[in-house]
Design a protein around this motif. Structure first.
Motif, PDB file in Angstrom:
ATOM      1  N   GLU A 224       2.883  14.273   7.020  1.00  0.00           N
ATOM      2  CA  GLU A 224       2.124  13.391   6.143  1.00  0.00           C
ATOM      3  C   GLU A 224       3.064  12.317   5.615  1.00  0.00           C
TER       4      GLU A 224
ATOM      5  N   GLU B 146      -6.261  10.383   5.839  1.00  0.00           N
ATOM      6  CA  GLU B 146      -6.683  11.351   4.823  1.00  0.00           C
ATOM      7  C   GLU B 146      -7.582  10.676   3.801  1.00  0.00           C
TER       8      GLU B 146
ATOM      9  N   ASP C 156      -8.739  15.316   2.236  1.00  0.00           N
ATOM     10  CA  ASP C 156      -7.611  15.704   1.392  1.00  0.00           C
ATOM     11  C   ASP C 156      -8.117  16.446   0.152  1.00  0.00           C
TER      12      ASP C 156
HETATM   13 MG    MG Z   1      -2.656  13.510   1.258  1.00  0.00          MG
END
Ligand code: MG
Ligand code: C2E
Ligand code: MG
Ligand code: MG
Length: 283
Positions: A59, A150, A180
Protein backbone atom coordinates in the motif's frame (compact mmCIF):
# COMPACT_ATOMS: atom_id res chain seq x y z
CA UNK A 1 -19.72 33.74 40.90
CA UNK A 2 -21.57 31.32 38.66
CA UNK A 3 -21.71 33.99 36.00
CA UNK A 4 -17.99 34.63 36.28
CA UNK A 5 -17.22 30.97 36.04
CA UNK A 6 -19.50 30.65 33.05
CA UNK A 7 -17.73 33.49 31.35
CA UNK A 8 -14.33 31.97 32.08
CA UNK A 9 -15.41 28.62 30.72
CA UNK A 10 -16.64 30.34 27.60
CA UNK A 11 -13.38 32.19 27.22
CA UNK A 12 -11.36 29.00 27.63
CA UNK A 13 -13.50 27.24 25.05
CA UNK A 14 -13.13 30.21 22.75
CA UNK A 15 -9.35 30.09 23.06
CA UNK A 16 -9.10 26.40 22.11
CA UNK A 17 -11.36 27.01 19.13
CA UNK A 18 -9.08 29.83 18.07
CA UNK A 19 -6.00 27.71 18.63
CA UNK A 20 -7.46 24.95 16.53
CA UNK A 21 -8.37 27.34 13.74
CA UNK A 22 -4.90 28.83 13.90
CA UNK A 23 -3.25 25.44 13.75
CA UNK A 24 -5.38 24.51 10.72
CA UNK A 25 -4.41 27.74 8.97
CA UNK A 26 -0.78 27.11 9.77
CA UNK A 27 -0.91 23.54 8.45
CA UNK A 28 -2.79 24.60 5.33
CA UNK A 29 -0.27 27.37 4.60
CA UNK A 30 2.59 24.90 4.84
CA UNK A 31 0.71 22.22 2.92
CA UNK A 32 0.25 24.52 -0.08
CA UNK A 33 3.86 24.44 -1.24
CA UNK A 34 4.75 21.04 0.20
CA UNK A 35 4.83 19.16 -3.12
CA UNK A 36 6.93 21.80 -4.84
CA UNK A 37 9.37 21.86 -1.93
CA UNK A 38 9.59 18.06 -2.22
CA UNK A 39 8.48 17.49 1.36
CA UNK A 40 6.18 14.63 0.39
CA UNK A 41 7.31 11.05 0.01
CA UNK A 42 5.46 7.85 -0.80
CA UNK A 43 6.14 5.00 1.62
CA UNK A 44 5.24 1.38 0.93
CA UNK A 45 3.75 -1.10 3.39
CA UNK A 46 4.03 -4.79 2.40
CA UNK A 47 1.00 -7.01 1.88
CA UNK A 48 1.49 -10.76 2.16
CA UNK A 49 -0.43 -13.75 0.83
CA UNK A 50 -1.16 -16.03 3.80
CA UNK A 51 -1.01 -19.29 1.84
CA UNK A 52 2.34 -18.71 0.11
CA UNK A 53 3.88 -16.14 2.53
CA UNK A 54 4.93 -14.16 -0.52
CA UNK A 55 4.68 -10.41 -0.88
CA UNK A 56 1.80 -9.84 -3.26
CA UNK A 57 1.52 -6.10 -2.97
CA UNK A 58 2.14 -2.90 -1.09
CA UNK A 59 0.00 0.00 0.00
CA UNK A 60 1.32 3.42 -0.98
CA UNK A 61 1.12 5.66 2.09
CA UNK A 62 1.81 9.36 1.96
CA UNK A 63 4.42 10.86 4.29
CA UNK A 64 4.92 14.58 4.86
CA UNK A 65 8.11 15.90 6.40
CA UNK A 66 8.10 19.67 6.90
CA UNK A 67 11.33 21.26 8.21
CA UNK A 68 9.41 23.24 10.84
CA UNK A 69 6.68 20.76 11.72
CA UNK A 70 8.79 17.60 11.28
CA UNK A 71 6.64 14.55 10.45
CA UNK A 72 2.95 15.31 10.20
CA UNK A 73 0.56 12.37 10.37
CA UNK A 74 -1.82 11.88 7.41
CA UNK A 75 -4.71 11.74 9.87
CA UNK A 76 -3.93 15.40 10.61
CA UNK A 77 -3.21 16.77 7.15
CA UNK A 78 -5.43 14.65 4.85
CA UNK A 79 -8.66 16.17 6.26
CA UNK A 80 -7.22 19.67 5.73
CA UNK A 81 -6.11 18.73 2.22
CA UNK A 82 -9.65 17.48 1.55
CA UNK A 83 -11.40 20.58 2.87
CA UNK A 84 -9.13 22.89 0.91
CA UNK A 85 -9.29 20.87 -2.30
CA UNK A 86 -5.51 20.37 -2.27
CA UNK A 87 -6.14 16.62 -2.05
CA UNK A 88 -6.83 16.52 -5.80
CA UNK A 89 -3.31 17.65 -6.64
CA UNK A 90 -1.69 15.68 -3.82
CA UNK A 91 -3.67 12.52 -4.59
CA UNK A 92 -2.70 12.70 -8.25
CA UNK A 93 0.94 13.10 -7.27
CA UNK A 94 0.79 9.99 -5.04
CA UNK A 95 -0.81 7.99 -7.84
CA UNK A 96 1.76 9.09 -10.42
CA UNK A 97 4.63 8.47 -8.02
CA UNK A 98 3.36 4.96 -7.14
CA UNK A 99 2.81 4.04 -10.81
CA UNK A 100 6.23 5.37 -11.79
CA UNK A 101 7.86 3.38 -8.98
CA UNK A 102 5.84 0.24 -9.75
CA UNK A 103 6.90 0.37 -13.39
CA UNK A 104 10.55 0.95 -12.42
CA UNK A 105 10.43 -2.13 -10.17
CA UNK A 106 8.91 -4.23 -12.95
CA UNK A 107 11.51 -3.06 -15.44
CA UNK A 108 14.32 -3.85 -13.03
CA UNK A 109 13.10 -7.46 -12.87
CA UNK A 110 11.34 -7.43 -9.49
CA UNK A 111 8.51 -9.94 -9.07
CA UNK A 112 5.22 -8.33 -10.15
CA UNK A 113 3.11 -7.05 -7.27
CA UNK A 114 -0.04 -4.96 -6.91
CA UNK A 115 0.32 -1.39 -5.69
CA UNK A 116 -2.62 -0.07 -3.69
CA UNK A 117 -3.26 3.68 -3.66
CA UNK A 118 -5.72 5.48 -1.39
CA UNK A 119 -8.33 7.63 -3.10
CA UNK A 120 -10.16 10.40 -1.34
CA UNK A 121 -13.93 10.65 -1.84
CA UNK A 122 -13.31 14.08 -3.33
CA UNK A 123 -11.10 12.63 -6.07
CA UNK A 124 -13.69 9.94 -6.76
CA UNK A 125 -16.59 12.34 -6.99
CA UNK A 126 -14.97 14.57 -9.59
CA UNK A 127 -16.02 13.68 -13.09
CA UNK A 128 -12.49 13.32 -14.43
CA UNK A 129 -11.08 10.49 -12.30
CA UNK A 130 -10.96 7.86 -15.07
CA UNK A 131 -9.23 10.24 -17.48
CA UNK A 132 -6.74 11.27 -14.82
CA UNK A 133 -5.92 7.69 -13.82
CA UNK A 134 -5.82 6.51 -17.44
CA UNK A 135 -3.48 9.37 -18.31
CA UNK A 136 -1.11 8.42 -15.50
CA UNK A 137 -1.10 4.75 -16.60
CA UNK A 138 -0.29 5.77 -20.19
CA UNK A 139 2.37 8.22 -19.09
CA UNK A 140 4.18 5.79 -16.75
CA UNK A 141 3.58 2.60 -18.73
CA UNK A 142 2.23 0.91 -15.57
CA UNK A 143 -0.57 -1.52 -16.38
CA UNK A 144 -3.93 -1.16 -14.66
CA UNK A 145 -3.90 -4.81 -13.63
CA UNK A 146 -1.06 -4.00 -11.20
CA UNK A 147 -2.94 -1.07 -9.67
CA UNK A 148 -5.49 -1.24 -6.89
CA UNK A 149 -7.48 1.76 -5.75
CA UNK A 150 -8.68 1.90 -2.14
CA UNK A 151 -12.06 3.49 -1.57
CA UNK A 152 -14.02 3.92 1.61
CA UNK A 153 -17.62 2.76 1.92
CA UNK A 154 -18.83 6.36 2.05
CA UNK A 155 -17.69 6.89 -1.56
CA UNK A 156 -20.20 4.33 -2.84
CA UNK A 157 -23.14 5.90 -1.03
CA UNK A 158 -23.07 8.90 -3.40
CA UNK A 159 -24.79 9.44 -6.75
CA UNK A 160 -25.38 5.82 -7.83
CA UNK A 161 -25.28 6.27 -11.61
CA UNK A 162 -22.12 8.32 -11.45
CA UNK A 163 -20.39 5.88 -9.09
CA UNK A 164 -21.24 2.96 -11.40
CA UNK A 165 -19.97 4.86 -14.42
CA UNK A 166 -16.68 5.74 -12.74
CA UNK A 167 -16.16 2.15 -11.61
CA UNK A 168 -16.89 0.86 -15.12
CA UNK A 169 -14.27 3.24 -16.48
CA UNK A 170 -11.66 2.00 -14.01
CA UNK A 171 -12.58 -1.63 -14.74
CA UNK A 172 -11.99 -1.05 -18.44
CA UNK A 173 -8.34 -0.48 -17.52
CA UNK A 174 -8.31 -3.68 -15.38
CA UNK A 175 -7.78 -1.67 -12.21
CA UNK A 176 -8.62 -3.49 -8.96
CA UNK A 177 -10.87 -1.92 -6.36
CA UNK A 178 -10.64 -2.45 -2.62
CA UNK A 179 -12.89 -1.21 0.16
CA UNK A 180 -10.70 0.33 2.86
CA UNK A 181 -11.51 0.23 6.60
CA UNK A 182 -14.35 -2.21 5.95
CA UNK A 183 -16.77 -2.62 8.83
CA UNK A 184 -16.55 0.93 10.11
CA UNK A 185 -19.21 2.31 7.77
CA UNK A 186 -22.86 1.46 7.47
CA UNK A 187 -23.07 -0.31 4.14
CA UNK A 188 -23.80 -4.00 3.89
CA UNK A 189 -21.72 -6.43 1.91
CA UNK A 190 -24.77 -7.12 -0.22
CA UNK A 191 -24.88 -3.43 -1.13
CA UNK A 192 -21.16 -3.26 -1.90
CA UNK A 193 -21.51 -6.33 -4.10
CA UNK A 194 -23.57 -4.29 -6.54
CA UNK A 195 -20.36 -2.55 -7.48
CA UNK A 196 -17.48 -4.33 -9.17
CA UNK A 197 -15.35 -4.41 -6.04
CA UNK A 198 -12.54 -7.01 -5.87
CA UNK A 199 -11.34 -6.91 -2.29
CA UNK A 200 -12.30 -5.96 1.26
CA UNK A 201 -9.83 -4.60 3.75
CA UNK A 202 -11.05 -5.50 7.22
CA UNK A 203 -10.54 -2.48 9.45
CA UNK A 204 -7.73 -2.79 11.94
CA UNK A 205 -10.04 -2.24 14.92
CA UNK A 206 -11.53 -5.73 14.35
CA UNK A 207 -8.07 -7.27 14.08
CA UNK A 208 -6.94 -5.47 17.21
CA UNK A 209 -9.82 -6.88 19.27
CA UNK A 210 -9.56 -10.39 17.85
CA UNK A 211 -7.28 -11.90 20.50
CA UNK A 212 -9.10 -10.53 23.53
CA UNK A 213 -12.70 -11.12 22.52
CA UNK A 214 -13.85 -14.32 20.76
CA UNK A 215 -16.90 -12.39 19.57
CA UNK A 216 -14.66 -10.24 17.44
CA UNK A 217 -13.09 -13.18 15.71
CA UNK A 218 -16.59 -14.35 14.81
CA UNK A 219 -17.17 -10.96 13.21
CA UNK A 220 -13.97 -11.38 11.23
CA UNK A 221 -14.96 -14.93 10.27
CA UNK A 222 -18.41 -13.75 9.15
CA UNK A 223 -16.89 -11.02 6.98
CA UNK A 224 -14.42 -13.44 5.39
CA UNK A 225 -17.10 -16.10 4.71
CA UNK A 226 -19.52 -13.62 3.22
CA UNK A 227 -16.84 -11.91 1.12
CA UNK A 228 -15.68 -15.25 -0.25
CA UNK A 229 -19.20 -16.35 -1.09
CA UNK A 230 -19.54 -13.14 -3.11
CA UNK A 231 -16.22 -13.82 -4.86
CA UNK A 232 -14.29 -11.08 -3.08
CA UNK A 233 -10.77 -11.33 -1.68
CA UNK A 234 -10.09 -10.31 1.89
CA UNK A 235 -7.09 -8.56 3.39
CA UNK A 236 -6.73 -7.83 7.10
CA UNK A 237 -5.08 -4.54 8.06
CA UNK A 238 -3.33 -3.72 11.32
CA UNK A 239 -1.87 -7.19 11.90
CA UNK A 240 0.56 -6.59 14.76
CA UNK A 241 1.48 -10.05 16.06
CA UNK A 242 1.91 -13.73 15.20
CA UNK A 243 -1.26 -14.73 17.06
CA UNK A 244 -3.45 -12.50 14.90
CA UNK A 245 -1.70 -13.78 11.80
CA UNK A 246 -2.31 -17.42 12.77
CA UNK A 247 -5.96 -16.79 13.58
CA UNK A 248 -6.47 -15.05 10.23
CA UNK A 249 -4.76 -17.96 8.49
CA UNK A 250 -7.17 -20.36 10.20
CA UNK A 251 -10.15 -18.19 9.20
CA UNK A 252 -8.94 -18.47 5.57
CA UNK A 253 -8.20 -14.77 5.17
CA UNK A 254 -6.33 -14.24 1.90
CA UNK A 255 -3.83 -11.52 2.72
CA UNK A 256 -2.42 -9.56 5.65
CA UNK A 257 -0.87 -6.14 6.19
CA UNK A 258 0.45 -4.56 9.37
CA UNK A 259 3.39 -3.77 11.64
CA UNK A 260 4.03 -7.50 12.16
CA UNK A 261 5.10 -7.72 8.52
CA UNK A 262 6.51 -4.23 8.28
CA UNK A 263 5.65 -0.59 8.80
CA UNK A 264 5.26 1.70 5.80
CA UNK A 265 8.85 2.18 4.54
CA UNK A 266 10.75 4.18 1.93
CA UNK A 267 10.81 2.75 -1.60
CA UNK A 268 14.46 1.68 -1.38
CA UNK A 269 13.84 -0.30 1.82
CA UNK A 270 10.76 -1.98 0.38
CA UNK A 271 12.69 -2.88 -2.76
CA UNK A 272 15.22 -4.82 -0.67
CA UNK A 273 12.38 -6.75 0.95
CA UNK A 274 10.80 -7.45 -2.40
CA UNK A 275 13.98 -8.76 -3.96
CA UNK A 276 14.23 -11.28 -1.09
CA UNK A 277 10.88 -12.74 -2.20
CA UNK A 278 9.37 -14.76 0.67
CA UNK A 279 8.83 -12.84 3.92
CA UNK A 280 10.59 -13.84 7.09
CA UNK A 281 8.48 -12.86 10.06
CA UNK A 282 9.21 -12.36 13.75
CA UNK A 283 7.78 -15.03 16.14
MG1 MG B 1 -5.72 2.48 2.81
P1 C2E C 1 -5.34 3.63 5.76
O1 C2E C 1 -5.50 3.72 4.30
O2 C2E C 1 -6.26 2.72 6.49
O3 C2E C 1 -3.81 3.23 5.97
C1 C2E C 1 -3.35 2.40 6.96
C2 C2E C 1 -2.94 3.17 8.19
O4 C2E C 1 -2.72 2.25 9.25
C3 C2E C 1 -1.62 3.94 8.05
O5 C2E C 1 -1.68 5.04 8.95
C4 C2E C 1 -0.62 2.91 8.55
O6 C2E C 1 0.60 3.46 8.97
C5 C2E C 1 -1.40 2.33 9.70
N1 C2E C 1 -0.98 0.97 10.05
C6 C2E C 1 -0.48 0.02 9.24
N2 C2E C 1 -0.24 -1.13 9.89
C7 C2E C 1 -0.60 -0.89 11.18
C8 C2E C 1 -0.58 -1.70 12.38
O7 C2E C 1 -0.18 -2.86 12.38
N3 C2E C 1 -1.05 -1.12 13.52
C9 C2E C 1 -1.49 0.16 13.57
N4 C2E C 1 -1.91 0.64 14.73
N5 C2E C 1 -1.53 0.95 12.46
C10 C2E C 1 -1.09 0.43 11.29
P2 C2E C 1 -1.29 6.52 8.52
O8 C2E C 1 -0.02 6.50 7.76
O9 C2E C 1 -1.37 7.35 9.76
O10 C2E C 1 -2.42 6.93 7.53
C11 C2E C 1 -3.72 7.19 7.99
C12 C2E C 1 -4.69 7.34 6.85
O11 C2E C 1 -4.36 8.45 6.03
C13 C2E C 1 -4.72 6.15 5.91
O12 C2E C 1 -5.44 5.09 6.45
C14 C2E C 1 -5.42 6.78 4.72
O13 C2E C 1 -6.81 6.81 4.93
C15 C2E C 1 -4.88 8.19 4.76
N6 C2E C 1 -3.85 8.30 3.71
C16 C2E C 1 -2.55 7.96 3.73
N7 C2E C 1 -1.97 8.21 2.53
C17 C2E C 1 -2.95 8.72 1.73
C18 C2E C 1 -3.00 9.17 0.37
O14 C2E C 1 -2.02 9.12 -0.40
N8 C2E C 1 -4.21 9.65 -0.08
C19 C2E C 1 -5.30 9.68 0.73
N9 C2E C 1 -6.46 10.18 0.22
N10 C2E C 1 -5.29 9.25 1.99
C20 C2E C 1 -4.13 8.78 2.49
MG1 MG D 1 -7.34 1.16 6.00
MG1 MG E 1 -7.78 2.11 8.76
Amino acid sequence: AAKMEGRNTFRRFDTTMQEKAFERQNLLAKLRGALERKEMEVYYQPQMDLATRKITGAEAILRWNNPELAWVSPSRFIPIAEESGLIVEIGEWVLREACRQGQAWLESGMPPITLAVNLSAIQFQRGDLCDKVGGILDETGFEGRYLELELTESVLIGDHKRVVKTIQGLKQRDIHLAIDDFGTGYSSLAYLNRFAVDKLKIDRSFIHDMGSDPNNSSVVLAIIRMAHSLGLKVIAEGVENASQLEQLDRLACDEVQGYHLGKPMPATTFQRLLSNGVMTLPD
